[in-house]
Design a protein around this motif. Structure first.
Motif, PDB file in Angstrom:
ATOM      1  N   THR A  94       0.825  -1.211   0.000  1.00  0.00           N
ATOM      2  CA  THR A  94       0.000   0.000   0.000  1.00  0.00           C
ATOM      3  C   THR A  94       0.857   1.259   0.000  1.00  0.00           C
ATOM      4  N   GLU A  95       1.988   1.227   0.694  1.00  0.00           N
ATOM      5  CA  GLU A  95       2.887   2.386   0.745  1.00  0.00           C
ATOM      6  C   GLU A  95       3.408   2.784  -0.641  1.00  0.00           C
ATOM      7  N   HIS A  96       3.462   1.840  -1.560  1.00  0.00           N
ATOM      8  CA  HIS A  96       4.011   2.103  -2.893  1.00  0.00           C
ATOM      9  C   HIS A  96       2.935   2.440  -3.934  1.00  0.00           C
ATOM     10  N   LEU A  97       1.672   2.333  -3.553  1.00  0.00           N
ATOM     11  CA  LEU A  97       0.580   2.538  -4.502  1.00  0.00           C
ATOM     12  C   LEU A  97      -0.339   3.663  -4.024  1.00  0.00           C
ATOM     13  N   THR A  98      -1.215   4.094  -4.909  1.00  0.00           N
ATOM     14  CA  THR A  98      -2.187   5.132  -4.556  1.00  0.00           C
ATOM     15  C   THR A  98      -3.539   4.520  -4.187  1.00  0.00           C
ATOM     16  N   LEU A  99      -3.515   3.296  -3.708  1.00  0.00           N
ATOM     17  CA  LEU A  99      -4.734   2.585  -3.339  1.00  0.00           C
ATOM     18  C   LEU A  99      -4.846   2.471  -1.829  1.00  0.00           C
ATOM     19  N   SER A 100      -6.070   2.271  -1.366  1.00  0.00           N
ATOM     20  CA  SER A 100      -6.293   2.012   0.052  1.00  0.00           C
ATOM     21  C   SER A 100      -5.871   0.582   0.377  1.00  0.00           C
ATOM     22  N   ARG A 101      -5.695   0.322   1.662  1.00  0.00           N
ATOM     23  CA  ARG A 101      -5.331  -1.032   2.083  1.00  0.00           C
ATOM     24  C   ARG A 101      -6.395  -2.054   1.660  1.00  0.00           C
ATOM     25  N   PRO A 102      -7.701  -1.770   1.848  1.00  0.00           N
ATOM     26  CA  PRO A 102      -8.711  -2.736   1.400  1.00  0.00           C
ATOM     27  C   PRO A 102      -8.657  -2.989  -0.121  1.00  0.00           C
ATOM     28  N   ALA A 103      -8.362  -1.946  -0.890  1.00  0.00           N
ATOM     29  CA  ALA A 103      -8.266  -2.121  -2.343  1.00  0.00           C
ATOM     30  C   ALA A 103      -7.076  -3.013  -2.702  1.00  0.00           C
ATOM     31  N   VAL A 104      -5.959  -2.803  -2.026  1.00  0.00           N
ATOM     32  CA  VAL A 104      -4.780  -3.651  -2.272  1.00  0.00           C
ATOM     33  C   VAL A 104      -5.106  -5.097  -1.903  1.00  0.00           C
ATOM     34  N   SER A 105      -5.775  -5.292  -0.772  1.00  0.00           N
ATOM     35  CA  SER A 105      -6.168  -6.647  -0.361  1.00  0.00           C
ATOM     36  C   SER A 105      -7.061  -7.303  -1.405  1.00  0.00           C
ATOM     37  N   HIS A 106      -7.977  -6.537  -1.966  1.00  0.00           N
ATOM     38  CA  HIS A 106      -8.866  -7.040  -3.012  1.00  0.00           C
ATOM     39  C   HIS A 106      -8.060  -7.494  -4.236  1.00  0.00           C
ATOM     40  N   HIS A 107      -7.130  -6.676  -4.670  1.00  0.00           N
ATOM     41  CA  HIS A 107      -6.306  -7.030  -5.834  1.00  0.00           C
ATOM     42  C   HIS A 107      -5.422  -8.238  -5.536  1.00  0.00           C
ATOM     43  N   LEU A 108      -4.900  -8.320  -4.318  1.00  0.00           N
ATOM     44  CA  LEU A 108      -4.092  -9.483  -3.946  1.00  0.00           C
ATOM     45  C   LEU A 108      -4.921 -10.759  -3.948  1.00  0.00           C
ATOM     46  N   LYS A 109      -6.178 -10.670  -3.550  1.00  0.00           N
ATOM     47  CA  LYS A 109      -7.049 -11.850  -3.581  1.00  0.00           C
ATOM     48  C   LYS A 109      -7.241 -12.335  -5.015  1.00  0.00           C
ATOM     49  N   ILE A 110      -7.467 -11.421  -5.924  1.00  0.00           N
ATOM     50  CA  ILE A 110      -7.626 -11.799  -7.333  1.00  0.00           C
ATOM     51  C   ILE A 110      -6.348 -12.451  -7.847  1.00  0.00           C
ATOM     52  N   LEU A 111      -5.209 -11.883  -7.513  1.00  0.00           N
ATOM     53  CA  LEU A 111      -3.928 -12.449  -7.945  1.00  0.00           C
ATOM     54  C   LEU A 111      -3.695 -13.820  -7.301  1.00  0.00           C
ATOM     55  N   ARG A 112      -4.076 -13.973  -6.052  1.00  0.00           N
ATOM     56  CA  ARG A 112      -3.945 -15.278  -5.383  1.00  0.00           C
ATOM     57  C   ARG A 112      -4.872 -16.306  -6.010  1.00  0.00           C
ATOM     58  N   ASP A 113      -6.088 -15.901  -6.340  1.00  0.00           N
ATOM     59  CA  ASP A 113      -7.047 -16.822  -6.959  1.00  0.00           C
ATOM     60  C   ASP A 113      -6.522 -17.373  -8.286  1.00  0.00           C
ATOM     61  N   GLN A 114      -5.725 -16.587  -8.979  1.00  0.00           N
ATOM     62  CA  GLN A 114      -5.159 -17.014 -10.260  1.00  0.00           C
ATOM     63  C   GLN A 114      -3.752 -17.598 -10.098  1.00  0.00           C
ATOM     64  N   LYS A 115      -3.361 -17.833  -8.861  1.00  0.00           N
ATOM     65  CA  LYS A 115      -2.064 -18.439  -8.532  1.00  0.00           C
ATOM     66  C   LYS A 115      -0.888 -17.627  -9.063  1.00  0.00           C
TER      67      LYS A 115
END
Length: 100
Positions: free
Chosen positions: A43-64
Motif C-alpha cells: 500500500t505504501e508504494h501505490l495510490t490505493l487504500s489497504r482494502p483495495a490492495v487486499s482485493h487485488h491481492l485476492k484476485i492475484l492469489r485466486d489465479q495463482k
C-alpha cells in the motif's frame, strides 16, 4: 489446433482478466523487485487504500500469481508465477505449432 487452442484460451481467460488491471500489474512488478511484502508495505508504494490492495491481492492469489505466507500476525505476499507461466507457454506453443 482448433479445439485444443480453444480449451487453452478458455483456461487462460481468468488469468488474462487478472493481468489486465494496471494496479495488479503494479503489484506484480513491485513484488518482482521487493518480495516478500505485507499488504501495508504494498500500500505504501501505490495510490490505493489497504482494502483495495487486499482485493487485488485476492484476485492475484485466486489465479495463482501470488502466494501468501503467514508469519505470526503478518501475511507476506510473493510472486508465484509457475502455474501461469506454464499455462501461457502451452497456449503459445499450441498456436506456434499450428501457424507455420
Amino acid at each position: 489446433m482448433g479445439q485444443k487452442a480453444i480449451v487453452l484460451f478458455r483456461a487462460c481467460t481468468p488469468l488474462f482478466q487478472a493481468l489486465s488491471d494496471s494496479y495488479r500489474q503494479d503489484i506484480i512488478v513491485l513484488l518482482a523487485d521487493k518480495e516478500p511484502l505485507t499488504v501495508n508495505e504494498i500500500t505504501e508504494h501505490l495510490t490505493l487504500s489497504r482494502p483495495a490492495v487486499s482485493h487485488h491481492l485476492k484476485i492475484l492469489r485466486d489465479q495463482k500469481l501470488v502466494s501468501m505466507e503467514q508469519k505470526g500476525t503478518q501475511r507476506f505476499y510473493s510472486l508465484e508465477l509457475d502455474h501461469a507461466a506454464a499455462l501461457l507457454k502451452e497456449l503459445v506453443g499450441t498456436i506456434e505449432n499450428h501457424c507455420e
